[in-house]
Design an enzyme around this catalytic site. Sequence first.
Site, PDB file in Angstrom:
ATOM      1  NE  ARG A 233      21.055  -7.345 -35.721  1.00  0.00           N
ATOM      2  CZ  ARG A 233      20.748  -8.387 -36.480  1.00  0.00           C
ATOM      3  NH1 ARG A 233      19.470  -8.626 -36.768  1.00  0.00           N
ATOM      4  NH2 ARG A 233      21.687  -9.175 -36.957  1.00  0.00           N
ATOM      5  CD  GLU A 262      16.923  -9.113 -29.839  1.00  0.00           C
ATOM      6  OE1 GLU A 262      17.492 -10.037 -30.422  1.00  0.00           O
ATOM      7  OE2 GLU A 262      16.013  -8.442 -30.360  1.00  0.00           O
ATOM      8  CG  HIS A 294      16.085 -11.819 -33.293  1.00  0.00           C
ATOM      9  ND1 HIS A 294      16.990 -10.890 -32.833  1.00  0.00           N
ATOM     10  CD2 HIS A 294      16.377 -11.992 -34.606  1.00  0.00           C
ATOM     11  CE1 HIS A 294      17.798 -10.525 -33.814  1.00  0.00           C
ATOM     12  NE2 HIS A 294      17.432 -11.186 -34.905  1.00  0.00           N
TER      13      HIS A 294
END
Length: 341
Positions: A233, A262, A294
């Site tokens: 994360r 993000e 991601h």
Amino acid sequence: MEILAFGVQADEKPLIEKAFAGHHDVRCLGVFLTEDTAPIAAGYEVISTSVNASLDNRVLQTLAAGGTQMIAQRSTGFNNIDLEVAERLGITVARVSYYSPYSVAEFAWTLATAVNRRIVRASNRTRDFDFRLDGLMGRDLRGRTVGVLGTGKIGEAFTRIAHGFGMNLLGWDVAENPTCLALGMRYVEKERLFAESDLISLHVPLLPSTQHVIDAAALKAMKDDVILVNSSRGGLIDTEALVTELRAGRFAGVGLDVYEAEAGLFFLDKSLEVVEDDTLARLVTFPNVVVTSHQAYYTVDAVGQIIDTTVRNVLDYTEGRRSENVLVPREPAGRSAHPPA
């Protein structure tokens, strides 16, 4: 019943439609769930969301007002959901508590080896028929020390690969993993892990206790030529502090699949727009940094498991069952939730 799924990637859509076939109809949207898009869910009892959805108080209030009673999130993490508000509104919330840990662990190693051996720079050069080796020198990983921050399922899979490389293993977690111990891992305080590791990979969840676990002090404690990888994360790293250290010429390489700001960027095409995030814009200019959007989880195996679990979560909801994936349970029949004051 028709399910509304937000934030569906093109590769995911046929898999989701096939998985729900014979159970419920599903409408797949490419847009992510935000305060602006939440009204689209009006009339849908069940919606499915992606990891970058915003499920704060305002969004949940809009969903509840539109009749949504169940949210099936297609991810393990749920720090984007205000569970207390969801409970007060009587909205059932479920997540995917498990999917292939190898997808993320293998991708973390892809980032680590890419920055170590300067793969992106080398590839860009050869596209221009520049075959020089200047600036492409990496290091053997065998015999060096890897620090694994978080040794759950993904951290364990990462450690197995590190063991295969022949590395010395350091670990930090709230509980020791017997498998990692059997591989030769030594659990140490995170400060020692930062100071002694040649490669550090992050595999802890984002919690209040782990927010910016890699802060300015942690970064300064690391070796100047460390490789830092984050596939967990974005909020685990203080990005502003990271940029400061990179500007000082530190770190052999940094591989980031996540970024703390993000939301609203990752999974979207911003190539024709001016990105106003100065920190991210600066980050991607460093030659020793690789940033991906991601995608560590994004394999056929992992996404298939995520979708299958999401379907089971929806069926459990509609058929009155409860599993370990439920974060906020369904209210018993006849009992109404009290809206927030």
